[in-house]
Design a protein around this motif. Structure first.
Motif, PDB file in Angstrom:
ATOM      1  N   LEU A  95       3.742  -7.293  44.496  1.00  0.00           N
ATOM      2  CA  LEU A  95       2.586  -8.047  43.998  1.00  0.00           C
ATOM      3  C   LEU A  95       2.848  -8.573  42.586  1.00  0.00           C
ATOM      4  CD1 LEU A  95      -0.713  -6.260  45.042  1.00  0.00           C
ATOM      5  CD2 LEU A  95       0.542  -8.041  46.185  1.00  0.00           C
ATOM      6  N   VAL A  96       3.681  -7.839  41.839  1.00  0.00           N
ATOM      7  CA  VAL A  96       4.023  -8.306  40.488  1.00  0.00           C
ATOM      8  C   VAL A  96       4.686  -9.675  40.600  1.00  0.00           C
ATOM      9  CG1 VAL A  96       5.441  -7.821  38.442  1.00  0.00           C
ATOM     10  CG2 VAL A  96       4.303  -5.944  39.652  1.00  0.00           C
ATOM     11  N   ASN A  97       5.632  -9.794  41.526  1.00  0.00           N
ATOM     12  CA  ASN A  97       6.295 -11.090  41.720  1.00  0.00           C
ATOM     13  C   ASN A  97       5.318 -12.144  42.231  1.00  0.00           C
ATOM     14  OD1 ASN A  97       8.772 -10.306  40.841  1.00  0.00           O
ATOM     15  ND2 ASN A  97       9.693 -10.063  42.857  1.00  0.00           N
ATOM     16  N   LEU A  98       4.453 -11.732  43.135  1.00  0.00           N
ATOM     17  CA  LEU A  98       3.470 -12.670  43.689  1.00  0.00           C
ATOM     18  C   LEU A  98       2.597 -13.245  42.560  1.00  0.00           C
ATOM     19  CD1 LEU A  98       2.206 -13.788  46.336  1.00  0.00           C
ATOM     20  CD2 LEU A  98       0.624 -11.886  46.264  1.00  0.00           C
ATOM     21  N   LYS A  99       2.182 -12.361  41.654  1.00  0.00           N
ATOM     22  CA  LYS A  99       1.323 -12.823  40.555  1.00  0.00           C
ATOM     23  C   LYS A  99       2.099 -13.744  39.613  1.00  0.00           C
ATOM     24  CE  LYS A  99      -1.446  -8.634  40.582  1.00  0.00           C
ATOM     25  NZ  LYS A  99      -1.636  -7.338  39.918  1.00  0.00           N
ATOM     26  N   VAL A 100       3.356 -13.385  39.365  1.00  0.00           N
ATOM     27  CA  VAL A 100       4.182 -14.234  38.484  1.00  0.00           C
ATOM     28  C   VAL A 100       4.303 -15.634  39.092  1.00  0.00           C
ATOM     29  CG1 VAL A 100       6.534 -14.593  37.633  1.00  0.00           C
ATOM     30  CG2 VAL A 100       5.478 -12.347  37.438  1.00  0.00           C
ATOM     31  N   PHE A 106       0.478 -22.259  38.855  1.00  0.00           N
ATOM     32  CA  PHE A 106      -0.823 -22.770  38.397  1.00  0.00           C
ATOM     33  C   PHE A 106      -0.724 -23.312  36.971  1.00  0.00           C
ATOM     34  CE2 PHE A 106      -3.592 -20.033  41.447  1.00  0.00           C
ATOM     35  CZ  PHE A 106      -3.227 -20.896  42.472  1.00  0.00           C
ATOM     36  N   ASN A 107       0.194 -22.753  36.194  1.00  0.00           N
ATOM     37  CA  ASN A 107       0.351 -23.225  34.808  1.00  0.00           C
ATOM     38  C   ASN A 107       1.442 -24.278  34.694  1.00  0.00           C
ATOM     39  OD1 ASN A 107      -1.606 -21.723  33.317  1.00  0.00           O
ATOM     40  ND2 ASN A 107      -0.403 -19.899  33.746  1.00  0.00           N
ATOM     41  N   ALA A 108       1.940 -24.745  35.853  1.00  0.00           N
ATOM     42  CA  ALA A 108       2.986 -25.781  35.892  1.00  0.00           C
ATOM     43  C   ALA A 108       4.206 -25.391  35.062  1.00  0.00           C
ATOM     44  CB  ALA A 108       2.429 -27.121  35.434  1.00  0.00           C
ATOM     45  N   ILE A 109       4.577 -24.117  35.137  1.00  0.00           N
ATOM     46  CA  ILE A 109       5.768 -23.652  34.408  1.00  0.00           C
ATOM     47  C   ILE A 109       7.008 -24.016  35.223  1.00  0.00           C
ATOM     48  CG2 ILE A 109       6.988 -21.571  33.612  1.00  0.00           C
ATOM     49  CD1 ILE A 109       4.225 -20.395  32.995  1.00  0.00           C
ATOM     50  N   ASP A 110       8.072 -24.326  34.539  1.00  0.00           N
ATOM     51  CA  ASP A 110       9.319 -24.709  35.197  1.00  0.00           C
ATOM     52  C   ASP A 110       9.826 -23.572  36.107  1.00  0.00           C
ATOM     53  OD1 ASP A 110      11.511 -26.784  35.128  1.00  0.00           O
ATOM     54  OD2 ASP A 110      12.625 -24.928  34.755  1.00  0.00           O
ATOM     55  N   SER A 111      10.349 -23.964  37.255  1.00  0.00           N
ATOM     56  CA  SER A 111      10.794 -22.960  38.238  1.00  0.00           C
ATOM     57  C   SER A 111      11.834 -22.001  37.671  1.00  0.00           C
ATOM     58  CB  SER A 111      11.374 -23.647  39.467  1.00  0.00           C
ATOM     59  OG  SER A 111      10.362 -24.317  40.134  1.00  0.00           O
ATOM     60  N   ASP A 112      12.731 -22.516  36.836  1.00  0.00           N
ATOM     61  CA  ASP A 112      13.762 -21.641  36.261  1.00  0.00           C
ATOM     62  C   ASP A 112      13.136 -20.543  35.406  1.00  0.00           C
ATOM     63  OD1 ASP A 112      15.681 -23.091  37.474  1.00  0.00           O
ATOM     64  OD2 ASP A 112      16.182 -24.307  35.717  1.00  0.00           O
ATOM     65  N   LEU A 113      12.082 -20.928  34.666  1.00  0.00           N
ATOM     66  CA  LEU A 113      11.422 -19.929  33.814  1.00  0.00           C
ATOM     67  C   LEU A 113      10.667 -18.907  34.664  1.00  0.00           C
ATOM     68  CD1 LEU A 113      10.044 -22.165  30.913  1.00  0.00           C
ATOM     69  CD2 LEU A 113      11.935 -20.557  30.851  1.00  0.00           C
ATOM     70  N   ILE A 114      10.068 -19.405  35.752  1.00  0.00           N
ATOM     71  CA  ILE A 114       9.369 -18.457  36.645  1.00  0.00           C
ATOM     72  C   ILE A 114      10.393 -17.489  37.233  1.00  0.00           C
ATOM     73  CG2 ILE A 114       7.992 -18.212  38.746  1.00  0.00           C
ATOM     74  CD1 ILE A 114       6.886 -20.994  38.285  1.00  0.00           C
ATOM     75  N   THR A 135       8.639 -25.178  45.594  1.00  0.00           N
ATOM     76  CA  THR A 135       7.409 -25.937  45.839  1.00  0.00           C
ATOM     77  C   THR A 135       7.064 -26.760  44.602  1.00  0.00           C
ATOM     78  OG1 THR A 135       6.102 -24.044  45.136  1.00  0.00           O
ATOM     79  CG2 THR A 135       6.457 -24.301  47.493  1.00  0.00           C
ATOM     80  N   ASP A 136       6.419 -27.900  44.834  1.00  0.00           N
ATOM     81  CA  ASP A 136       6.169 -28.823  43.733  1.00  0.00           C
ATOM     82  C   ASP A 136       4.784 -28.697  43.127  1.00  0.00           C
ATOM     83  OD1 ASP A 136       8.555 -30.313  43.324  1.00  0.00           O
ATOM     84  OD2 ASP A 136       8.302 -31.127  45.329  1.00  0.00           O
ATOM     85  N   ASP A 137       3.863 -28.064  43.827  1.00  0.00           N
ATOM     86  CA  ASP A 137       2.529 -27.905  43.252  1.00  0.00           C
ATOM     87  C   ASP A 137       1.905 -26.606  43.766  1.00  0.00           C
ATOM     88  OD1 ASP A 137       0.678 -28.549  45.671  1.00  0.00           O
ATOM     89  OD2 ASP A 137       2.135 -30.180  45.659  1.00  0.00           O
ATOM     90  N   PRO A 138       0.860 -26.125  43.088  1.00  0.00           N
ATOM     91  CA  PRO A 138       0.284 -24.822  43.466  1.00  0.00           C
ATOM     92  C   PRO A 138      -0.216 -24.781  44.908  1.00  0.00           C
ATOM     93  CG  PRO A 138      -0.773 -25.661  41.470  1.00  0.00           C
ATOM     94  CD  PRO A 138       0.183 -26.702  41.904  1.00  0.00           C
ATOM     95  N   TYR A 139      -0.787 -25.894  45.362  1.00  0.00           N
ATOM     96  CA  TYR A 139      -1.337 -25.874  46.729  1.00  0.00           C
ATOM     97  C   TYR A 139      -0.235 -25.781  47.778  1.00  0.00           C
ATOM     98  CZ  TYR A 139      -5.988 -26.697  44.961  1.00  0.00           C
ATOM     99  OH  TYR A 139      -7.184 -26.530  44.341  1.00  0.00           O
TER     100      TYR A 139
END
Lengths: 341, 626
Positions: A95-100, A106-114, A135-139
């Motif tokens: 769930l920690v990863n899921l939340k990250v 949702f905050n449009a953070i770059d995938s590499d940083l996520i 994925t390109d957007d939260p939805y």
């Protein structure tokens, strides 16, 4: 479980329980530098951790993976509903990863940083991390998540996001709430003795989260009593449904504290602020788990307690090591790990 | 019969950055380079293809997501020499990003529309249950000043919590129908709490029944309204889907360009972490088949614009572990190579046992399942898979022919033992001889496996292992000596000093070799050497006896047929015929599968495990992905 497996598991649990750090030991670590912390961890647990300043997440992954390896060994002797319950409990780590992922997208953070913030759970991972990061957007990510084993947990999070936007606490709480509802559901299939013993530890956790969420929903977010109550999870040891309904009607944190059952009232009587209450309740729920691990004869309950305690220890060490790596002051670290309350 | 993987050379290519993509394309066309990733160190600190790889990866990922919506086939690119620049890749990536944003938005609308349709259906379902309720539906529209009533659905798991929460607002909720995890509910309470309840219901995923303005109180009218809404929602869904397909169709040219670019960019992009460089000079290294050295040189001369330096070198012994194995190509052996790879990839200097495996597998299958009729059926039935699974056809036809051949040897036709004269004899006539023959076959098999092990040790430069280990020459001599001793005991009842000596001599060498290699305390070393020596003896004995199953299954085959005939004999002529046909099908399917697996087991455990560690790396050349 066969007699041999019981003896094996009992021995394993006893050995592993001895390797857990006490709360006092963990607090003492805050005063030490990183090298000495890791040396003491190595001496106490036998685990050697690598500090790599170019990859601060490495050590977090190592901490989690050592814990998961232990859980895998502990779960092996169980079968049927007991095994399913414990396997689900371990999902807490993912769930920690899921939340990250959700927060990041949702905050449009770059995938590499996520990706840098994700913990590599190796064979315990159920999330299709690579596809989710692409994925390109939260939805789009939510649609993909809804096809995974976390679909049931993600759907309420989507509703919360659509209603309240990107509020970290609300999203986290919604995800945790769904997790505990599902964990409680798995506990229903245990036999009565296991269910009763596990219920004591799980109940402590549920009380802790319900009280925290109730206080936050009512007094930080100003939600109505009915809605605040609805957003709570299954009831625990002492805060039963009727009691929570009564607490939800109250108009201040102080009134709630006064109206709590005696045990909780005494714990929180001199604690100011919801954050510190959260910490006090967390350590109280962990003390219940520690008691079950060391004193109860029930192996399922002891294993579950070990998972709960080890998760808290890993979380503490991760926060502590991260703070040390980033060069934070000890006071700030103390605050981050909740050692001030 | 057997061969080693193809001879390889290490290639090192120094060139200017501007030529790197062309070189990648040329090498990919030939499919000759297995790239080798090694740190460039301080001399070559840059990864010149990394940015290209990154953009390629993004574009490929987006194209992959979009390709699921493409209904028309895309054409293959006309040429394979065109360079795709980084700018072009970026441009296409931006175009696909914009396209995907539109597609994703439509997908989200489609998802919501599907949810809406599901909700309308649930409400329609609710309405049908209203006949059991004494409720004026008109009240749902005419919300009073003091009383609010709502009808709708919620997920069943939310019901109890919602009911408790509603009690704080003085609302009551009642389930009047429940199905498939959905509760159909009616709720009512004081209007003053309407907004609070509205928020709560939203959290509980409540879907309310909306009563139209013109509603007169008849459920039929409400049903018609829901039907209309459902049809409109479905029409809207179809429009959205059509919009999605139109969007794809309108962008087919872009998608075709993206796919072409991806195909042509893939070779260079896949060198993202392999290619090292500094200041416009790049270095590429890898493994190539030795026999294609000249062709590679010619192609690079023909396609690279600037001067380059090309080096080929023979792999040193210390590099053998890292050299990829390229097995010799053979259409007939390909399915058997697949089965060998199932066990493991032969190392670069190891024997590729595919040929020997194919021959021994087919022989054992025939010996264990010898029947003219059954073999013919297997061979013919395998032809059915010639298009879908050509490998199955090759193995099936060859196994069937082997079975057919041994059918003639045994004189067996669909289990009938006296219709066709046996070229040799039926196994049932002298089972002991058949069992002895199987033991000799097994011994021969193990000796060959041992010889191959010696050859592999030798090729890998492990000379001590080749001569003195249990799998080496000493092990082979011990095995032959033990076999000779066992023969003397069985045939002449004698185990004299000669037998003891020929066994003890190689065993002493094996034990001495193990002693030298062992470490630890004295007792530990004695124990390890003793156990390993004992294990060597046991594995040889059990391995040889394992081949008794070859005889056992040939006997079993006849016994099964006899059982079928015994049952058939108890029935009338029709029943007899049916039983014989079904019995034969049963034998072909069940016993055929068991024999196929047993042969594979003998090959893997009594053969491969003795001479072949299977830790080789497969040759994976740079090539165009199709």
């Amino acid at each position: 479980m066969s007699g041999f497996s019981s003896v094996y598991l009992d021995t394993r649990l006893t050995v592993l329980a001895r390797r857990l750090f006490s709360f006092e030991q963990l607090i003492d670590f805050i005063e030490l530098d990183l090298e000495r912390i890791l040396a003491q961890v190595r001496e106490h647990t036998g685990y050697d951790y690598t500090v790599d300043n170019s990859n601060p997440r490495l050590i977090e992954g190592q901490l989690t993976n050592h814990a998961l390896d232990e859980f895998r060994i502990l779960i092996r002797p169980f079968s049927g509903s007991e095994r399913r319950f414990l396997q689900f409990a371990i999902r807490w780590f993912e769930l920690v990863n899921l939340k990250v992922l959700i927060r990041g997208k949702f905050n449009a953070i770059d995938s590499d940083l996520i990706e840098e913030q994700l913990i590599d759970l190796r064979r315990f991972a159920d999330l299709p991390i690579k596809q989710l990061l692409e994925t390109d957007d939260p939805y789009e990510m939510l649609r993909l998540l809804e096809t995974t084993v976390y679909g049931g947990i993600v759907r309420p999070a989507r509703r919360m996001y659509e209603e309240h936007g990107n509020d970290l606490f609300l999203l986290d709480a919604t995800i945790d709430r769904s997790f505990f509802i599902d964990l409680h559901y798995h506990a229903r299939f245990l036999d009565s003795e296991d269910a009763e013993n596990v219920g004591r530890v799980l109940g402590g956790l549920l009380d802790r989260f319900n009280l925290l969420w109730l206080l936050r929903y009512r007094f930080s977010y100003g939600l109505s009593p009915a809605r605040s109550f609805y957003l709570l999870t299954k009831t625990g040891n002492r805060l039963h449904s009727a009691q929570l309904l009564r607490l939800a009607r109250l108009d201040s944190v102080e009134e709630v504290v006064v109206a709590l059952p005696r045990e909780y009232r005494e714990l929180l009587a001199n604690v100011a602020g919801i954050s510190d209450m959260e910490t006090v309740m967390e350590y109280y729920s962990l003390s219940l788990a520690a008691r079950a691990l060391h004193r109860l004869p029930n192996l399922l309950s002891r294993t579950f307690s070990y998972i709960v305690l080890r998760e808290a220890e890993v979380r503490f060490l991760q926060a502590l090591i991260k703070g040390k790596q980033l060069g934070f002051e000890n006071d700030l670290i103390r605050q981050a790990v909740g050692a001030r309350a | 019969m057997w061969s080693a993987p193809q001879e390889m050379r290490k290639i090192g290519l120094y060139m200017v950055d501007a030529d790197a993509q062309q070189a990648a394309l040329a090498l990919a066309r030939m499919a000759v380079l297995h790239p080798l990733e090694e740190p460039g160190g301080e001399a070559l600190p840059e990864n010149p293809a990394a940015p290209y790889h990154e953009v390629y990866h993004d574009l490929n990922s987006r194209f992959g997501k979009i390709s699921g919506f493409i209904r028309k086939p895309l054409e293959a690119p006309a040429e394979s020499t065109r360079l795709v620049t980084l700018d072009r890749l970026q441009e296409l990536d931006q175009q696909l990003k914009a396209l995907w944003a539109q597609i994703s938005a439509l997908e989200e609308q489609i998802r919501r529309q599907n949810e809406r349709i599901a909700a309308i259906r649930q409400l329609a379902n609710s309405l049908q249950k209203f006949t059991s309720l004494d409720l004026d539906l008109g009240r749902l529209r005419r919300q009073g000043r003091f009383l609010r009533i709502a009808v709708g659905t919620i997920p069943a798991e939310n019901f109890n919590q919602l009911r408790s929460a509603l009690s704080l607002t003085k609302f009551l909720i009642k389930t009047f129908y429940s199905s498939e995890g959905i509760n159909h509910v009616v709720l009512f309470g004081p209007s003053q709490h309407r907004e609070e309840v509205q928020d709560l219901l939203q959290s509980a995923d409540f879907r309310g029944l909306v009563v139209p303005e013109e509603f007169t109180g008849s459920p039929t009218q409400l049903q018609a309204d829901l039907d209309l809404r459902s049809r409109e929602a479905e029409a809207h869904l179809r429009n959205l889907q059509q919009e999605l397909y139109d969007l794809i169709d309108a962008n087919m040219a872009t998608l075709q360009s993206a796919r072409d670019a991806l195909l042509l960019a893939q070779p260079y992009a896949s060198l993202g972490t392999v290619l090292k460089g500094r200041g416009g000079l790049v270095y590429l290294q890898g493994w190539v088949p030795a026999q294609r050295e000249d062709e590679i040189r010619q192609q690079l001369v023909g396609h690279l614009e600037y001067p380059f330096q090309l080096e080929f070198s023979k792999p040193g012994q210390q590099e053998f572990d890292r050299v990829p194995s390229l097995l010799k190509k053979s259409r007939l052996l390909r399915p058997f190579q697949g089965l060998v790879k199932n066990f493991g990839m032969p190392g670069y200097r190891e024997v590729d046992p595919s040929g020997l495996f194919a021959l021994s597998y087919l022989l054992m299958f025939g010996m264990m399942f010898g029947d003219i009729g059954h073999g013919a059926v297997i061979a013919l039935a395998s032809l059915l898979f010639v298009r879908s699974y050509p490998g199955v056809t090759i193995v099936g036809v060859l196994a069937g022919m082997s079975s057919l051949f041994f059918g003639f040897v045994y004189g067996s036709l669909f289990g009938y033992e006296h219709v066709v004269p046996a070229l040799w004899m039926s196994p049932m006539h002298d089972p002991v001889q058949v069992l002895l023959l199987a033991v000799f076959w097994g011994a021969g098999f193990i000796v060959i496996a041992n010889l191959l092990a010696i050859r592999n040790f030798y090729a890998a430069g492990q000379f001590e292992q080749a001569y003195f280990s249990g799998k080496g020459l000493a092990g082979l001599l011990f095995y032959l000596a033990a076999f000779y001793a066992a023969y003397q005991v069985a045939a002449n009842g004698r185990f004299g000093w000669l037998e003891a000596l020929v066994m003890a001599a190689p065993m002493t060498v094996i034990v001495g070799f193990q002693w030298r290699r062992s470490s630890g305390g004295l007792v530990e070393r004695i124990l390890v050497v003793f156990i390993e020596g004992l294990e060597h003896v046991i594995s040889n004995v059990s391995g040889t006896l394992s081949f008794l199953r070859v005889a056992a299954f040939s006997l079993n085959h006849i016994a099964l047929a006899a059982a079928v005939f015994a049952i058939a004999g108890m029935l009338g002529s029709f029943g007899h015929g049916v039983t014989v046909v079904l019995g034969n099908i049963f034998i072909i399917v069940l016993e055929g599968a068991i024999v196929a697996i047993q042969c594979l087991r003998l090959e893997y455990y009594e053969g491969f495990s003795r001479f072949f560690n299977g830790k080789g790396r497969a040759f994976e050349p740079l090539k165009f992905e199709t």
